[in-house]
Scaffold this motif. Structure first.
Motif, PDB file in Angstrom:
ATOM      1  N   ILE B  75       0.835  -1.202   0.000  1.00 49.83           N
ATOM      2  CA  ILE B  75       0.000   0.000   0.000  1.00 49.83           C
ATOM      3  C   ILE B  75       0.869   1.251   0.000  1.00 49.83           C
ATOM      4  O   ILE B  75       0.535   2.257  -0.614  1.00 49.83           O
ATOM      5  N   VAL B  76       2.011   1.166   0.667  1.00 45.25           N
ATOM      6  CA  VAL B  76       2.930   2.305   0.668  1.00 45.25           C
ATOM      7  C   VAL B  76       3.376   2.611  -0.756  1.00 45.25           C
ATOM      8  O   VAL B  76       3.428   3.769  -1.166  1.00 45.25           O
ATOM      9  N   SER B  77       3.672   1.553  -1.519  1.00 44.53           N
ATOM     10  CA  SER B  77       4.143   1.806  -2.885  1.00 44.53           C
ATOM     11  C   SER B  77       3.021   2.291  -3.791  1.00 44.53           C
ATOM     12  O   SER B  77       3.280   2.812  -4.878  1.00 44.53           O
ATOM     13  N   LYS B  78       1.774   2.160  -3.331  1.00 44.96           N
ATOM     14  CA  LYS B  78       0.656   2.759  -4.078  1.00 44.96           C
ATOM     15  C   LYS B  78       0.528   4.248  -3.756  1.00 44.96           C
ATOM     16  O   LYS B  78      -0.325   4.942  -4.307  1.00 44.96           O
ATOM     17  N   GLY B  79       1.320   4.713  -2.800  1.00 38.90           N
ATOM     18  CA  GLY B  79       1.344   6.147  -2.535  1.00 38.90           C
ATOM     19  C   GLY B  79       0.578   6.585  -1.297  1.00 38.90           C
ATOM     20  O   GLY B  79       0.139   7.723  -1.210  1.00 38.90           O
ATOM     21  N   ILE B  80       0.413   5.677  -0.330  1.00 39.75           N
ATOM     22  CA  ILE B  80      -0.256   6.053   0.914  1.00 39.75           C
ATOM     23  C   ILE B  80       0.711   5.830   2.075  1.00 39.75           C
ATOM     24  O   ILE B  80       1.268   4.748   2.212  1.00 39.75           O
ATOM     25  N   ALA B  81       0.922   6.863   2.865  1.00 40.70           N
ATOM     26  CA  ALA B  81       1.760   6.698   4.047  1.00 40.70           C
ATOM     27  C   ALA B  81       1.047   7.319   5.234  1.00 40.70           C
ATOM     28  O   ALA B  81       0.141   8.138   5.065  1.00 40.70           O
ATOM     29  N   ARG B  82       1.461   6.932   6.428  1.00 39.58           N
ATOM     30  CA  ARG B  82       0.691   7.361   7.597  1.00 39.58           C
ATOM     31  C   ARG B  82       1.577   7.700   8.790  1.00 39.58           C
ATOM     32  O   ARG B  82       2.761   7.391   8.821  1.00 39.58           O
ATOM     33  N   THR B  83       0.952   8.311   9.769  1.00 38.87           N
ATOM     34  CA  THR B  83       1.578   8.451  11.081  1.00 38.87           C
ATOM     35  C   THR B  83       0.692   7.699  12.073  1.00 38.87           C
ATOM     36  O   THR B  83      -0.415   7.293  11.744  1.00 38.87           O
ATOM     37  N   ILE B 162       5.659  12.693  10.593  1.00 38.27           N
ATOM     38  CA  ILE B 162       5.157  13.222   9.318  1.00 38.27           C
ATOM     39  C   ILE B 162       6.288  13.235   8.288  1.00 38.27           C
ATOM     40  O   ILE B 162       6.114  12.806   7.141  1.00 38.27           O
ATOM     41  N   ALA B 163       7.468  13.692   8.717  1.00 38.79           N
ATOM     42  CA  ALA B 163       8.613  13.737   7.795  1.00 38.79           C
ATOM     43  C   ALA B 163       8.927  12.337   7.270  1.00 38.79           C
ATOM     44  O   ALA B 163       9.177  12.142   6.079  1.00 38.79           O
ATOM     45  N   ARG B 164       8.898  11.362   8.159  1.00 34.94           N
ATOM     46  CA  ARG B 164       9.209   9.984   7.769  1.00 34.94           C
ATOM     47  C   ARG B 164       8.184   9.464   6.761  1.00 34.94           C
ATOM     48  O   ARG B 164       8.537   8.797   5.793  1.00 34.94           O
ATOM     49  N   ALA B 165       6.914   9.798   6.984  1.00 35.58           N
ATOM     50  CA  ALA B 165       5.876   9.373   6.047  1.00 35.58           C
ATOM     51  C   ALA B 165       6.072  10.044   4.687  1.00 35.58           C
ATOM     52  O   ALA B 165       5.931   9.407   3.635  1.00 35.58           O
ATOM     53  N   MET B 166       6.431  11.340   4.711  1.00 39.06           N
ATOM     54  CA  MET B 166       6.652  12.052   3.448  1.00 39.06           C
ATOM     55  C   MET B 166       7.832  11.470   2.690  1.00 39.06           C
ATOM     56  O   MET B 166       7.829  11.417   1.456  1.00 39.06           O
ATOM     57  N   THR B 168       8.671   8.544   2.250  1.00 35.10           N
ATOM     58  CA  THR B 168       8.346   7.348   1.455  1.00 35.10           C
ATOM     59  C   THR B 168       8.004   7.716   0.016  1.00 35.10           C
ATOM     60  O   THR B 168       7.969   6.854  -0.846  1.00 35.10           O
ATOM     61  N   GLY B 169       7.736   8.984  -0.214  1.00 39.88           N
ATOM     62  CA  GLY B 169       7.361   9.410  -1.558  1.00 39.88           C
ATOM     63  C   GLY B 169       5.859   9.402  -1.771  1.00 39.88           C
ATOM     64  O   GLY B 169       5.374   9.791  -2.829  1.00 39.88           O
ATOM     65  N   ALA B 170       5.112   8.971  -0.749  1.00 39.25           N
ATOM     66  CA  ALA B 170       3.656   8.935  -0.871  1.00 39.25           C
ATOM     67  C   ALA B 170       3.105  10.351  -0.963  1.00 39.25           C
ATOM     68  O   ALA B 170       3.617  11.273  -0.326  1.00 39.25           O
ATOM     69  N   LYS B 171       2.060  10.534  -1.769  1.00 43.34           N
ATOM     70  CA  LYS B 171       1.442  11.849  -1.895  1.00 43.34           C
ATOM     71  C   LYS B 171       0.133  11.932  -1.109  1.00 43.34           C
ATOM     72  O   LYS B 171      -0.452  13.002  -0.978  1.00 43.34           O
ATOM     73  N   LEU B 172      -0.323  10.790  -0.607  1.00 44.22           N
ATOM     74  CA  LEU B 172      -1.491  10.797   0.273  1.00 44.22           C
ATOM     75  C   LEU B 172      -1.010  10.467   1.682  1.00 44.22           C
ATOM     76  O   LEU B 172      -0.478   9.387   1.933  1.00 44.22           O
ATOM     77  N   LEU B 173      -1.186  11.421   2.586  1.00 38.13           N
ATOM     78  CA  LEU B 173      -0.711  11.217   3.953  1.00 38.13           C
ATOM     79  C   LEU B 173      -1.896  11.055   4.888  1.00 38.13           C
ATOM     80  O   LEU B 173      -2.834  11.855   4.872  1.00 38.13           O
ATOM     81  N   LEU B 174      -1.849  10.009   5.704  1.00 36.81           N
ATOM     82  CA  LEU B 174      -2.878   9.764   6.707  1.00 36.81           C
ATOM     83  C   LEU B 174      -2.285  10.146   8.060  1.00 36.81           C
ATOM     84  O   LEU B 174      -1.380   9.472   8.545  1.00 36.81           O
ATOM     85  N   LEU B 175      -2.792  11.220   8.644  1.00 41.25           N
ATOM     86  CA  LEU B 175      -2.219  11.709   9.897  1.00 41.25           C
ATOM     87  C   LEU B 175      -3.189  11.441  11.042  1.00 41.25           C
ATOM     88  O   LEU B 175      -4.298  11.957  11.057  1.00 41.25           O
ATOM     89  N   ASP B 176      -2.747  10.621  11.996  1.00 45.94           N
ATOM     90  CA  ASP B 176      -3.617  10.246  13.110  1.00 45.94           C
ATOM     91  C   ASP B 176      -3.305  11.118  14.327  1.00 45.94           C
ATOM     92  O   ASP B 176      -2.334  10.887  15.030  1.00 45.94           O
ATOM     93  N   GLU B 177      -4.124  12.092  14.557  1.00 41.49           N
ATOM     94  CA  GLU B 177      -3.980  13.035  15.675  1.00 41.49           C
ATOM     95  C   GLU B 177      -2.591  13.666  15.756  1.00 41.49           C
ATOM     96  O   GLU B 177      -1.916  13.567  16.780  1.00 41.49           O
ATOM     97  N   PRO B 178      -2.179  14.346  14.692  1.00 43.67           N
ATOM     98  CA  PRO B 178      -0.835  14.931  14.701  1.00 43.67           C
ATOM     99  C   PRO B 178      -0.663  16.036  15.735  1.00 43.67           C
ATOM    100  O   PRO B 178       0.450  16.293  16.175  1.00 43.67           O
TER     101      PRO B 178
END
Ligand SMILES: Nc1ncnc2c1ncn2[C@@H]1O[C@H](COP(=O)(O)OP(=O)(O)OP(=O)(O)O)[C@@H](O)[C@H]1O
Ligand SMILES: [Mg+2]
Lengths: 329, 256
Positions: B75-83, B162-166, B168-178
């Motif tokens: 899923i990460v390589s599909k462009g989704i990363a999270r915190t 957040i930096a670590r998720a970015m 990965t190269g993903a353009k969709l970021l899922l942020l859980d209570e940043p």
């Protein structure tokens, strides 16, 4: 910071000079043999460190890989009259392959379960050694393993050839560990130790890296085994028991998991100890256990297990214009 | 075309339906928030979207390609990363190293390049280190680059995630209570940062309890309670929604 940097360099350079010049100091063959053993155990500790120290997988069965390297090398030297370098390479690869075979089905196991499986593996290796007469000569062990001969030169204790061979192998393994650990491979292994789920969420195939760690660790251990076989010229199943696996683990923990320097210290301390405390020999495992408990309590990171305080080197200048948020403090 | 779309997804833990027939979508370049009381199922929804849990029912599409059932890694390589809500940094590693692990999948050299220190190794490593340093600078963490992650303050750790998720190269970021654990100034910075991310072409799915942040940055809001969607709309619509105030705070007198 730059001061500390030069201090490090001076320490390392002195150690290298000392090691290179050691034979000139005229120690007896008995002492040199102990020094060579230290080198072998340092290699063993470096090998186990990849699994335990960096990846966080605890193996209690590295005596098994040591045995495979030793028997593999000895078998090809004796039965097939293969030269030392080729035999050692075969022994190393064989051990690495067994690391793969063991790693593949067990990689999903965690913690205690993995340790128990590796323990069982080493026991099986020992049983196979005792029963596979045609290859291992059974419980009689393999004797008259030839000394290494490289380009027509016999390397032995008297001419210090075997000492320098140990140094060469130790240097090779140390450099290899260093470059691997200081690359994306090592970063990934450390990340896995820290948090497997988070590592997966970086898109990393963690099972692959765990198996890689197993293979590397087993190969290095097998290399040490092959060298040990020619050094001692006699091996039998007793040389590869549970206590050996524990001894290597103690070295890793004592010296400082996840450091290279710590492996040198851990191996040196635990090899010297029985030599200077002969009367305590039969108590040595009590002493090791005690040392570990004390360590775990007061210095769990090991004697040399400190974090680097040096600035992380970033190549080139980082321009100041990329800030999106101004932070006032 | 939606960037990410979930259709009628459900997931139960034993008898508890944590996500119940949930629908939502997010378009490229939007900031969409998911709000709701504790235990509403927001984090579970993230865990589903990122492949940690598999749905019992429903479909998930990323760029119209089904991604439910994919391994979390893929899923990460599909462009989704999270915190993560409960911070999951590599605490024994340095700040920059955390980012470099994030950049792993686009750090393009082999094992042997690393072992033998080839030219390629140095080129790629140097480039990634510089990129990582710039990324950290954009979050105001440049002074912390060499520190170990567990020495950072709570707010800094959230930024590092957040930096670590970015990375990965993903353009969709899922942020859980940043914004959780951030002080007033930090959450204000975060708000600006999220708006800037949007300008840089990122799409953000945000779970957040801090309403100042949510109401200011969101293009659209979904409200969840007991796994169900109870409301959706633009920030001002949600603010004036009585049902939301009831569910969210148990009191219709409280203003969001
Ligand atoms: N792995 C799990 N096993 C069983 N129950 C779970 C699991 N994960 C979550 N739950 C339950 O699912 C429900 C939704 O939890 P979730 O963490 O998604 O809520 P949330 O909306 O993120 O809440 P919060 O605002 O407190 O973070 C809760 O009742 C929780 O106890
Ligand atoms: Mg949550």
């Amino acid at each position: 910071m730059s001061e500390k940097f030069t201090v490090d360099k001076i320490v390392i350079a002195s150690i290298i000079l000392l090691l290179l010049g050691l034979p000139l100091l005229g120690f007896s063959q008995y002492v040199m043999r102990i020094v060579i053993l230290m080198g072998i155990y340092t290699i063993l500790a470096l090998g186990l460190n990849i699994l335990v120290g960096y990846t966080g997988l605890v193996s209690l069965g590295h005596a098994g890989f040591f045995a495979i390297g030793a028997y593999g090398t000895a078998y090809f030297m004796i039965q097939h009259s293969v030269g030392f370098i080729v035999a050692l390479t075969i022994g190393t690869l064989l051990s690495g392959f067994m690391g793969f075979v063991l790693g593949l089905p067990t990689i999903r196991l965690s913690g205690t379960y993995l340790s128990i499986v590796t323990l069982g593996f080493a026991m099986i290796v020992q049983v196979v050694i005792m029963n596979w007469d045609s290859v291992t000569n059974g419980t009689l062990g393999m004797s008259q393993i030839p000394k290494p001969n490289i380009l027509g030169y016999d390397l032995n204790l008297a001419n210090h050839g075997i000492y320098y061979l140990m140094l060469f192998l130790l240097g090779l393994v140390t450099l290899g560990c260093y470059t691997i650990i200081h690359s994306k491979i090592g970063r990934t292994l450390r990340a896995i130790k820290s948090d497997e789920l988070a590592t997966t969420m970086m898109g990393i195939h963690i099972d692959r890296y765990k198996i890689l760690a197993f293979v590397l660790s087993a190969s290095i251990t097998g290399l040490a085994g092959g060298f040990y076989a020619t050094l001692s010229s006699y091996i039998d199943h007793n040389s590869f028991g549970f206590d050996l696996s524990i001894l290597i683990l103690c070295m890793v923990i004592l010296g400082g998991m996840g450091t290279i320097r710590g492996m040198y210290l851990g191996a040196a301390l635990l090899i010297i100890f029985p030599e200077i405390a002969r009367p305590l020999m039969s108590w040595r495992f009590v002493v090791y256990g005690f040392v570990l408990i004390i360590m775990m309590h007061f210095r769990p990171q090991g004697v040399l297990g400190w974090r680097s305080r040096r600035k992380y080197p970033i190549p080139g200048e980082v321009k100041k214009s990329y800030r999106m948020v101004e932070v006032e403090e | 075309m939606n960037l990410l779309r979930a259709e009628n997804i459900s997931l139960s833990f034993g008898g508890l339906t944590a996500v119940n027939d949930f629908n939502f979508y997010i378009n490229e370049g939007q900031v969409v928030s998911i709000i709701g009381p504790n235990g509403a199922g927001k984090t579970t929804l993230f865990n589903i979207l990122t492949g940690i849990y598999k749905v019992n029912q429903g479909k998930i599409y990323m760029n119209e390609e089904p991604i439910d059932g994919l391994h979390a890694r893929k899923i990460v390589s599909k462009g989704i990363a999270r915190t993560f809500q409960n911070i999951r940094l590599f605490s024994d590693m340095r700040v920059i190293e955390n980012v470099l692990v994030g950049a792993h999948i686009n750090t393009d050299y082999s094992f042997f390049d690393g072992l033998f220190r080839t030219k390629r190794f140095y080129e790629v490593e140097n480039k990634k280190k510089q990129e990582g340093a710039k990324l950290l600078e954009s979050l105001g963490l440049e002074g912390r680059l060499s520190d170990y992650a567990d020495n950072l303050s709570y707010g800094e750790q959230r930024k590092l995630e957040i930096a670590r998720a970015m990375a990965t190269g993903a353009k969709l970021l899922l942020l859980d209570e940043p914004a959780a654990g951030m002080n007033h100034q930090e959450s204000e910075d975060l708000r600006v940062f999220i708006s800037n991310l949007k300008n840089l072409g990122y799409t953000i799915l945000l779970i957040e309890h801090d309403m100042r942040v949510v109401m200011n940055v969101s293009d659209y809001i979904y409200v969840m309670d007991y796994g169900k969607k109870i409301a959706e709309g633009r920030p001002h619509e949600i603010q004036s929604n009585e049902a939301v105030a009831m569910a969210y705070l148990g009191d219709s007198e409280v203003h969001l």
